[in-house]
Write a protein that holds these residues in place. Structure first.
Motif, mmCIF file in Angstrom:
data_model
loop_
_atom_site.group_PDB
_atom_site.id
_atom_site.type_symbol
_atom_site.label_atom_id
_atom_site.label_comp_id
_atom_site.label_asym_id
_atom_site.label_seq_id
_atom_site.Cartn_x
_atom_site.Cartn_y
_atom_site.Cartn_z
ATOM 1 N N THR A 206 47.886 -6.768 -9.340
ATOM 2 C CA THR A 206 48.674 -6.395 -8.167
ATOM 3 C C THR A 206 47.931 -5.453 -7.210
ATOM 4 O OG1 THR A 206 50.801 -6.786 -9.247
ATOM 5 C CG2 THR A 206 50.792 -5.220 -7.435
ATOM 6 N N PRO A 207 47.311 -4.354 -7.678
ATOM 7 C CA PRO A 207 46.609 -3.493 -6.713
ATOM 8 C C PRO A 207 45.439 -4.194 -6.034
ATOM 9 C CG PRO A 207 46.990 -2.338 -8.774
ATOM 10 C CD PRO A 207 47.289 -3.782 -9.031
ATOM 11 N N THR A 208 44.719 -5.057 -6.760
ATOM 12 C CA THR A 208 43.604 -5.790 -6.164
ATOM 13 C C THR A 208 44.120 -6.809 -5.157
ATOM 14 O OG1 THR A 208 42.485 -5.575 -8.304
ATOM 15 C CG2 THR A 208 41.482 -7.049 -6.703
ATOM 16 N N LEU A 209 45.190 -7.490 -5.517
ATOM 17 C CA LEU A 209 45.792 -8.481 -4.628
ATOM 18 C C LEU A 209 46.298 -7.822 -3.343
ATOM 19 C CD1 LEU A 209 46.758 -11.429 -4.252
ATOM 20 C CD2 LEU A 209 48.847 -10.807 -5.479
ATOM 21 N N SER A 210 46.884 -6.662 -3.491
ATOM 22 C CA SER A 210 47.493 -5.990 -2.344
ATOM 23 C C SER A 210 46.488 -5.212 -1.503
ATOM 24 C CB SER A 210 48.587 -5.038 -2.841
ATOM 25 O OG SER A 210 49.192 -4.362 -1.771
ATOM 26 N N ASN A 211 45.541 -4.528 -2.156
ATOM 27 C CA ASN A 211 44.721 -3.533 -1.458
ATOM 28 C C ASN A 211 43.316 -3.985 -1.104
ATOM 29 O OD1 ASN A 211 46.892 -1.764 -1.683
ATOM 30 N ND2 ASN A 211 46.157 -0.914 -3.613
ATOM 31 N N SER A 212 42.866 -5.141 -1.586
ATOM 32 C CA SER A 212 41.515 -5.601 -1.255
ATOM 33 C C SER A 212 41.347 -5.725 0.257
ATOM 34 C CB SER A 212 41.240 -6.962 -1.900
ATOM 35 O OG SER A 212 41.082 -6.836 -3.287
ATOM 36 N N GLY A 213 40.261 -5.142 0.748
ATOM 37 C CA GLY A 213 39.978 -5.200 2.174
ATOM 38 C C GLY A 213 40.738 -4.195 3.007
ATOM 39 N N LYS A 214 41.678 -3.474 2.381
ATOM 40 C CA LYS A 214 42.536 -2.556 3.133
ATOM 41 C C LYS A 214 41.865 -1.191 3.315
ATOM 42 C CE LYS A 214 46.320 -5.298 3.042
ATOM 43 N NZ LYS A 214 47.450 -4.956 2.157
ATOM 44 N N ALA A 215 42.403 -0.438 4.243
ATOM 45 C CA ALA A 215 41.886 0.899 4.515
ATOM 46 C C ALA A 215 42.487 1.941 3.575
ATOM 47 C CB ALA A 215 42.185 1.275 5.968
ATOM 48 N N PHE A 216 43.348 1.528 2.672
ATOM 49 C CA PHE A 216 44.032 2.469 1.788
ATOM 50 C C PHE A 216 44.269 1.808 0.439
ATOM 51 C CE2 PHE A 216 46.881 0.177 4.587
ATOM 52 C CZ PHE A 216 47.674 -0.504 3.693
ATOM 53 N N GLY A 217 44.573 2.650 -0.560
ATOM 54 C CA GLY A 217 44.894 2.121 -1.885
ATOM 55 C C GLY A 217 43.660 1.845 -2.719
ATOM 56 N N GLN A 218 43.850 1.788 -4.049
ATOM 57 C CA GLN A 218 42.745 1.486 -4.951
ATOM 58 C C GLN A 218 43.025 0.161 -5.663
ATOM 59 O OE1 GLN A 218 43.205 1.829 -8.582
ATOM 60 N NE2 GLN A 218 45.363 2.067 -8.123
ATOM 61 N N LEU A 219 42.087 -0.309 -6.474
ATOM 62 C CA LEU A 219 42.120 -1.680 -6.967
ATOM 63 C C LEU A 219 42.503 -1.810 -8.437
ATOM 64 C CD1 LEU A 219 38.799 -2.936 -5.283
ATOM 65 C CD2 LEU A 219 41.122 -2.999 -4.350
ATOM 66 N N SER A 220 42.573 -0.700 -9.161
ATOM 67 C CA SER A 220 42.851 -0.760 -10.599
ATOM 68 C C SER A 220 44.340 -0.665 -10.880
ATOM 69 C CB SER A 220 42.109 0.359 -11.329
ATOM 70 O OG SER A 220 40.713 0.179 -11.234
ATOM 71 N N SER A 221 44.726 -1.187 -12.035
ATOM 72 C CA SER A 221 46.153 -1.300 -12.357
ATOM 73 C C SER A 221 46.716 -0.059 -13.020
ATOM 74 C CB SER A 221 46.374 -2.494 -13.284
ATOM 75 O OG SER A 221 46.047 -3.690 -12.645
ATOM 76 N N CYS A 222 46.066 0.386 -14.081
ATOM 77 C CA CYS A 222 46.657 1.427 -14.912
ATOM 78 C C CYS A 222 45.622 2.455 -15.332
ATOM 79 C CB CYS A 222 47.274 0.814 -16.171
ATOM 80 S SG CYS A 222 48.957 0.234 -15.953
ATOM 81 N N PHE A 223 46.129 3.609 -15.732
ATOM 82 C CA PHE A 223 45.294 4.714 -16.183
ATOM 83 C C PHE A 223 45.940 5.334 -17.422
ATOM 84 C CE2 PHE A 223 44.988 4.098 -11.669
ATOM 85 C CZ PHE A 223 43.624 4.113 -11.424
#
Length: 769
Positions: A206-223
């Motif tokens: 989900t984060p990669t799908l949503s945030n790739s190429g964007k000016a904000f957000g990161q690409l990993s799911s969980c920590f």
């Protein structure tokens, strides 16, 4: 395209009408659907409402007898998106897709896209990539898949106007993930990534799908973090998870090192308030720091079944008791050693469970037992696990030493009373998750960091599929510099990061593309590690140290149905074994090939990948595995952790398949989230595969699911999001038997216990890769 004048408007409307009529004609020819009534409704609606009328007609027609109406509805919805995008971006609607370069320029100016795209790719390169975009791939979407993609993930301008279209999202993801590759082969790698995404052979998290190429957000799911037993450790953990949560990360936290209620603080007896107030504080952080303005933060807290606060912990989410001791918005997980499960099986002559279980404060264990590591640091029970051999029962030995120490305070329960409390909470709230700590640590390919018998993995993540080395971050110094600024120096621990992506099993297996797909998928995941900008430094460090990825799958039930395999069958168990062995082989091989090209992960030396112990333990002795082991010994492995099967709910629907490894809810049901409710049917449903779908998930014998998962788990180096489905009137003995079977079959974790009486459980979107 300008539609300011009447002639332009007429031409525009004529295009829409023609497209709508073509969709109706395709529905008749391709899907063999009756369309006369639909034609009449469209003619009555006129051009302005033709798409909308067709879409609602198609959606209301979806049922078991005519499931393919969903693709017709999707086509009408696509038509709307094409129209809106062409108007907002000022190009001819007949093109469907406009200039990719102009799209990137526009959304970069709006600060929606990152400036890195234009800095990395020339106009000529972007134009070449645009020519690779295939609008025909849009026809692969079901309605719910397209709706979710458009509603949650397609980039818009700041006013939420439609700009980006589905194939452009896939291309932007591909461009982002291949941005730093060698320019000689970069465009081919972008096209290969686009091939994998556009054919729906795979999805990214989900984060990669949503945030790739964007000016904000990161690409990993969980920590995942480990909380130190100190005020500094507790509050700094809360600060770290707040920063991660605001960027869209799900959080797992291990609380088993924090002292229990009534323990001493600075030698003043009885002063500790235990773990509950701190967990409630984390609960408030999860609610207060929302994820990109879309949803509350999602946090899972894990605690040991041998911890003194266990009973209070198990009541955190239940409806009974004092609400001041509740944390309703977090999720809970219990870490369970083999010894506890063995104690459950101790019975008297009448079959009544009599096994005693002692629970201890981790601070008091360190104080009274005096166990030390090689550096002189105190150790607790949580720092040990049992290996396979009888002479390697490290946790059991230490637990018995603790029990035998008359000075060490403890509480004593019947083990079955603790288990009963666990099951009551599970039937009421779906949690706690079960984390079988000995099996997790036994199967850890990177146990060389701590050593045999010494715990490296204390808990899992929010969705129970990530199992990686972890350790607490500590404050070691505070000082003031020459400018008068105060500094806190932290010794970083292993702060786990999970980078996820999943194979669409029905599509990839049927197309016979697993080897090609996994090669590019592993490269995409590996690149996420270097592209990500994680706001917590120790998480960024751990990401680079292990280069951990989590390649998973979805569509298992869908695959069984189209292959004509019953869920409750030996054939399904065997299919899980052979398929996941194949996936594991290609995943390990792909990481080895990347190591040849880019180097091994930094702590590869001494790992079970390097020594070959991983292959021996798994029984991988075929000629191809022997050859692969030798290649790894020579070239290394790029990623210290490789496979993890996430829940895959949202993005499995985008891929037009079934969730993760779960059985389907029902052949026909209403899919409902916060902003939609649609009738959906089993994917590719027809009169042949209906037989393999028809048994609802709560009616299935869960032991067949466990046996499948045990075979699957053998090949997955991390863990699996595995739900247990039961009826609300299940007997306690039956649920206990399910848990015992899961443990005996060597599952590492189990996720929710979902009963028929529970309301819809709020889940983390981050892992729905």
């Amino acid at each position: 395209m300008s539609v300011d004048n009447l002639s332009g408007l007429a031409e525009h409307n004529e295009e829409i009408v023609q497209d709508v009529l073509q969709i109706v004609e395709d529905a008749s020819q391709i899907y063999k659907l009756p369309v006369e009534e639909l034609k009449a409704k469209i003619k009555a609606a006129g051009a302005d409402k033709a798409n909308e009328q067709g879409m609602f007609y198609a959606l209301n027609s979806v049922d078991m007898g005519a499931p393919k109406w969903t693709y017709v509805a999707a086509r009408f919805y696509l038509n709307q998106l094409y129209t809106q995008a062409s108007e907002n971006r000022a190009y001819s609607r007949s093109l469907k897709y406009g200039s990719l370069y102009k799209l990137i320029q526009k959304l970069t100016e709006e600060n929606v896209y990152s400036s890195k795209l234009l800095a990395s790719y020339s106009e000529e390169e972007i134009n070449e990539l645009q020519r690779a975009i295939d609008p025909e791939k849009d026809k692969l979407f079901s309605y719910i898949g397209l709706f979710l993609l458009a509603d949650r993930y397609l980039a818009t301008d700041k006013k939420k106007n439609v700009y980006e279209l589905p194939q452009e999202r896939f291309m932007i993801i591909a461009m982002t993930l291949m941005m730093n590759e060698n320019r000689v082969k970069r465009l081919e790698l972008v096209k290969e990534s686009y091939w994998a995404l556009s054919n729906l052979y795979m999805t990214v998290a989900t984060p990669t799908l949503s945030n790739s190429g964007k000016a904000f957000g990161q690409l990993s799911s969980c920590f995942i973090d480990t909380v130190d037993d100190s005020l500094d450790g507790i509050y700094l953990n809360n600060w770290d998870i707040a920063r991660l949560s605001k960027d869209g990360g799900g959080i797992g936290i291990y609380f088993g090192k924090v002292r229990s209620l009534g323990s001493a603080i600075k030698d003043f007896e009885g002063n500790s308030s235990g773990i509950l107030p701190w967990i409630r504080s984390i609960n408030q952080t999860a609610v207060s720091v929302d994820q990109l303005g879309q949803r509350s933060g999602a946090v899972a807290v894990y605690y040991d079944v041998f911890g003194k606060d266990i009973m209070r912990f198990l009541d955190l989410k239940t409806n009974n008791g004092d609400d001041r001791n509740k944390a309703h918005d977090i999720f809970t997980g219990v870490t369970i050693p083999d010894l506890f499960m063995q104690t459950l099986e101790e019975t008297d002559e009448n079959g009544k469970s009599i096994g005693e279980w002692h629970v201890f404060c981790p601070y008091e264990v360190k104080k009274f037992m005096g166990w030390k590591d090689e550096h002189g640091n105190p150790l607790g029970l949580e720092d040990f696990y049992d290996e396979e051999g009888e002479d390697e029962k490290y946790f059991t030995e230490k637990y018995r030493e603790a029990v035998a120490n008359p000075l060490l305070p403890r509480k004593t329960y019947r083990a079955m009373d603790i288990m009963a409390r666990i099951m009551i909470s599970q039937l009421e709230k779906g949690v706690p998750y079960m984390f079988y700590r000995d099996e997790v640590n036994r199967q850890n390919a990177n146990k060389h960091i701590a050593g045999r018998g010494r715990t490296s993995i204390f808990c899992s993540n929010l969705c129970t599929e990530i199992t990686q080395n972890q350790s607490p971050t500590l404050i070691v110094e505070e000082y003031k510099d020459e400018r008068g600024y105060n500094h806190i120096v932290r010794k970083p621990g292993d702060f786990v990061v999970c980078n996820l992506s999943s194979i669409n099993l029905p599509k990839a297996v049927r197309a016979n593309v697993l080897d090609r797909l996994i090669a590019i998928q592993v490269r995409m995941l590996d690149n996420v590690i270097d592209l990500n900008t994680i706001p917590v430094a120790q998480a960024q460090d751990t990401n680079q140290k292990y280069r951990a990825i989590g390649l998973g799958t979805f569509g298992w039930h869908h695959l069984l149905a189209i292959e004509g395999i019953y869920w409750e069958s030996e054939e399904a168990v065997q299919r899980a074994d052979e398929l996941y062995e194949e996936i594991a082989y290609h995943t390990i091989k792909a990481s080895m090939e990347l190591a040849k090209e880019k180097g091994a992960y930094p702590v590869f030396e001494g790992s079970e990948w390097q020594t070959g112990e991983y292959f021996r333990r798994k029984g991988y002795d075929s000629p191809r595995h022997v050859e692969l082991q030798e290649q790894i010994r020579e070239h290394g492995l790029r990623n210290g952790y490789l496979m993890a099967v996430a829940p895959n709910s949202s993005t499995a629907k985008i891929g037009d398949s079934t969730d993760g490894i779960d059985p389907l809810y029902n052949v026909e049901y209403a899919e409902e989230k916060k902003n939609f409710k649609f009738k959906v049917t089993a994917p590719e449903l027809d009169h042949v595969n209906y037989e393999y779908y028809r048994k609802a998930r709560h009616e299935l014998d869960q032991k067949w699911s466990i046996r499948q998962n045990a075979k699957r788990q053998r090949h997955i180096d991390q863990a699996i999001s595995f739900n247990i489905y039961v009826r609300h009137d299940i007997k306690a003995k039956e649920l206990l038997d399910i848990h015992k079977t899961a443990w005996k079959e060597k599952l590492k974790t189990t996720y929710y216990v979902r009963s028929t009486s529970q309301e819809e459980i709020e889940e983390c979107e981050m892992c729905h890769s």
